[in-house]
Design a protein around this motif. Structure first.
Motif, mmCIF file in Angstrom:
data_model
loop_
_atom_site.group_PDB
_atom_site.id
_atom_site.type_symbol
_atom_site.label_atom_id
_atom_site.label_comp_id
_atom_site.label_asym_id
_atom_site.label_seq_id
_atom_site.Cartn_x
_atom_site.Cartn_y
_atom_site.Cartn_z
ATOM 1 N N VAL A 124 32.595 4.999 -135.161
ATOM 2 C CA VAL A 124 32.138 6.331 -135.256
ATOM 3 C C VAL A 124 31.709 6.705 -136.724
ATOM 4 O O VAL A 124 30.714 7.449 -136.913
ATOM 5 N N HIS A 125 32.328 6.297 -137.757
ATOM 6 C CA HIS A 125 32.124 6.623 -139.156
ATOM 7 C C HIS A 125 31.856 5.584 -140.008
ATOM 8 O O HIS A 125 31.958 4.245 -139.766
ATOM 9 N N HIS A 126 31.236 5.874 -141.140
ATOM 10 C CA HIS A 126 30.965 4.822 -142.170
ATOM 11 C C HIS A 126 29.762 3.946 -141.950
ATOM 12 O O HIS A 126 29.909 2.786 -142.326
ATOM 13 N N THR A 127 29.205 4.402 -141.159
ATOM 14 C CA THR A 127 28.059 3.453 -140.528
ATOM 15 C C THR A 127 27.047 3.029 -141.628
ATOM 16 O O THR A 127 26.290 1.949 -141.853
ATOM 17 N N ASP A 128 26.760 4.006 -142.715
ATOM 18 C CA ASP A 128 26.029 3.623 -143.971
ATOM 19 C C ASP A 128 26.333 2.326 -144.546
ATOM 20 O O ASP A 128 25.719 1.417 -144.957
ATOM 21 N N LYS A 145 25.401 3.812 -134.958
ATOM 22 C CA LYS A 145 26.791 4.243 -135.021
ATOM 23 C C LYS A 145 27.312 4.535 -133.573
ATOM 24 O O LYS A 145 26.277 4.761 -132.682
ATOM 25 N N VAL A 146 28.580 4.198 -133.227
ATOM 26 C CA VAL A 146 29.212 4.515 -132.035
ATOM 27 C C VAL A 146 29.292 5.872 -131.921
ATOM 28 O O VAL A 146 29.425 6.687 -132.904
ATOM 29 N N ASP A 164 27.880 17.150 -133.519
ATOM 30 C CA ASP A 164 28.110 16.325 -134.879
ATOM 31 C C ASP A 164 27.513 14.851 -134.506
ATOM 32 O O ASP A 164 26.975 14.405 -135.388
ATOM 33 N N SER A 165 27.848 14.340 -133.449
ATOM 34 C CA SER A 165 27.594 12.933 -133.186
ATOM 35 C C SER A 165 26.170 12.726 -133.145
ATOM 36 O O SER A 165 25.407 11.815 -133.636
ATOM 37 N N LEU A 166 25.398 13.821 -132.256
ATOM 38 C CA LEU A 166 23.922 13.585 -132.083
ATOM 39 C C LEU A 166 23.204 13.789 -133.703
ATOM 40 O O LEU A 166 22.361 13.037 -134.264
ATOM 41 N N ARG A 167 23.773 14.718 -134.498
ATOM 42 C CA ARG A 167 23.275 15.146 -135.820
ATOM 43 C C ARG A 167 23.560 13.869 -136.791
ATOM 44 O O ARG A 167 22.447 13.271 -137.444
ATOM 45 N N GLU A 168 24.647 13.284 -136.851
ATOM 46 C CA GLU A 168 24.814 12.077 -137.629
ATOM 47 C C GLU A 168 24.081 10.968 -137.155
ATOM 48 O O GLU A 168 23.564 10.080 -138.046
#
Length: 441
Positions: A124-128, A145-146, A164-168
């Motif tokens: 979910v996080h830190h995909t960069d 990202k998942v 938030d998921s879509l935006r990220e």
């Protein structure tokens, strides 16, 4: 423009005619510009390949780089318990540093085993951080990202708000899609229906159409998973995805083991792609996908190792052997012959990703994503009158890969990965895992 000349190899082209020739390959920039015996072009780098076999780099169509750090920490469980008890808590404790080193560790293993392209689902996080590892390593990747906005048993750190998921995901796409001169692409990655609201999945559908990118998700891997989806959504996985408009040529489904006839029809008619992960499916006791029937129906099927905690390797040679052997037990020894399995690992994977015009075979004009095998080993002999497909699929091992090129760049030579500091990566992997486990408590 840099150039590479590979001289005097046995070239297993994997082209439409199935040609196997002995000769040279000349690469200009990132593409193959000539194939033939005795090429006389001047080159910046010459690779002597006498006694070696040249073939396309493997295309793995389902990988979780973010999970490589968890190798050996989620053994001997079935899927839902594996996720809830081990993988989700571990992913929830990830940091930027641990995602980066997990990705780098996985990529090192992939390149070492001849894989040049992956379809990767992160956490979910830190995909960069994962994208930075992909960029630095030189591997070709479609990644994302998942996405998880549903489920009461999901750790708080993995629970997202839909918007938030879509935006990220869009932010990551706009930053990374087409990066590294096109070597990196983005895919929307809702984890599976169990952990995604319909609002999220419909949003993914619309964004995929807007940006023209893949959607990668898990489906029909496990019978308990299917029961949960039927209870919540009123339909089986593929039927539900079709009803909300997600079933189409941009959709890649990981596993697809437990499909009924209607789901197979939908997959075929909508142009959905499938990725087969035999080692993962066996270890989690999920089942055996009906791959011969899917291929017979004209459905593109690729191969992938899945993640290190459910395998525990990212080794395409292992996946090829298992993909052949598990079907022979049920359908007889003539099913899934070596040539068809090697095609799944190369051109088949390219078709799943919609990249068959660019990768998956050794042909003039294609991207120079290649591997050289050194089969001068006890386990690969005799070589007299050899069936090259048999030697590669049934006898060769990951350790036989000598040289790997991605995008015309040599990323491994003499069995040494040139783009990753192995010693430092292994040391940092242990350090990051120790710190991650401390965060769990």
């Amino acid at each position: 423009m840099s150039s590479v000349l590979i001289r005097d190899a046995v070239i297993v082209t994997m082209n439409g005619e199935g040609e196997i020739v002995r000769g040279d390959v000349y690469i200009e920039g990132n593409r193959i510009s000539a194939i033939g015996p005795g090429l006389r072009q001047e080159a910046d780098q010459v690779i002597e390949a006498v006694g070696k076999v040249l073939l396309p780099g493997f295309v793995q169509t389902h990988i979780h780089l973010c999970q490589t750090l968890f190798r050996g920490r989620a053994d001997d469980l079935e899927l839902i318990d594996w996720l809830r008890e081990r993988i989700w808590p571990l992913e929830a404790a990830h940091s930027e540093g641990s995602v980066y080193i997990s990705a780098l560790l996985g990529i090192g293993e992939l390149i070492r085993g001849g894989t040049t392209t992956i379809l990767d689902m992160e956490t979910v996080h830190h995909t960069d951080s994962a994208f930075r590892a992909i960029e630095a390593s030189g591997i070709r990747a479609i990644a994302g990202k998942v996405m998880m906005d549903h489920g009461s048993e999901v750790p708080l750190a993995l629970q997202e708000k839909t918007e938030d998921s879509l935006r990220e995901s869009v932010r990551l796409l706009e930053k990374w899609h087409g990066a590294a001169e096109g070597r990196i692409q983005y895919a929307f990655c809702p984890r599976f229906v169990v952990s995604c609201t319909e609002e999220l999945l419909v949003g993914v559908r619309d964004l995929s159409e807007k940006y023209g990118v893949l959607v990668h998700t898990h489906a029909s891997e496990n019978r308990e998973e299917i029961a949960i989806v039927e209870a919540e959504r009123g339909h089986r996985n593929v039927v539900y995805l079709d009803r909300i408009g997600l079933a189409g040529p941009n959709l890649v489904l990981a596993h697809s083991i437990w499909l009924d006839d209607e789901e197979k029809r939908i997959i075929r008619e909508r142009g959905v792609k499938v990725t087969h992960c035999p080692a993962s499916n066996l270890k989690l006791a999920s089942g055996v996908a009906e791959v011969p029937a899917l291929l017979e129906a004209g459905i593109p099927v690729g191969l992938g190792a899945d993640g290190a905690p459910c395998n525990n390797n990212l080794n395409m040679f292992q996946e090829m052997r298992l993909a052949a052997f598990v079907q022979k037990v049920k359908h007889g020894p003539t099913v899934m012959n070596a040539r068809s399995v090697l095609r799944m690992a190369t051109m088949g994977g390219a078709e799943v990703l919609g990249m068959q015009g660019e990768i998956g075979s050794v042909e003039v004009g294609k991207l120079a994503d290649l591997q050289l095998l050194d089969l001068e080993e006890f386990h690969a002999f005799p070589s007299y009158d050899a069936d090259w497909y048999s030697r590669i699929v049934y006898a060769a091992q990951a350790g036989d890969v000598d040289t790997v090129l991605v995008d015309g760049r040599v990323v491994m030579e003499g069995k040494n990965v040139l783009t990753i500091d192995k010693k430092r990566t292994l040391e940092e992997a242990d350090r990051e895992l120790r710190e991650l486990l401390a965060r769990i408590g």
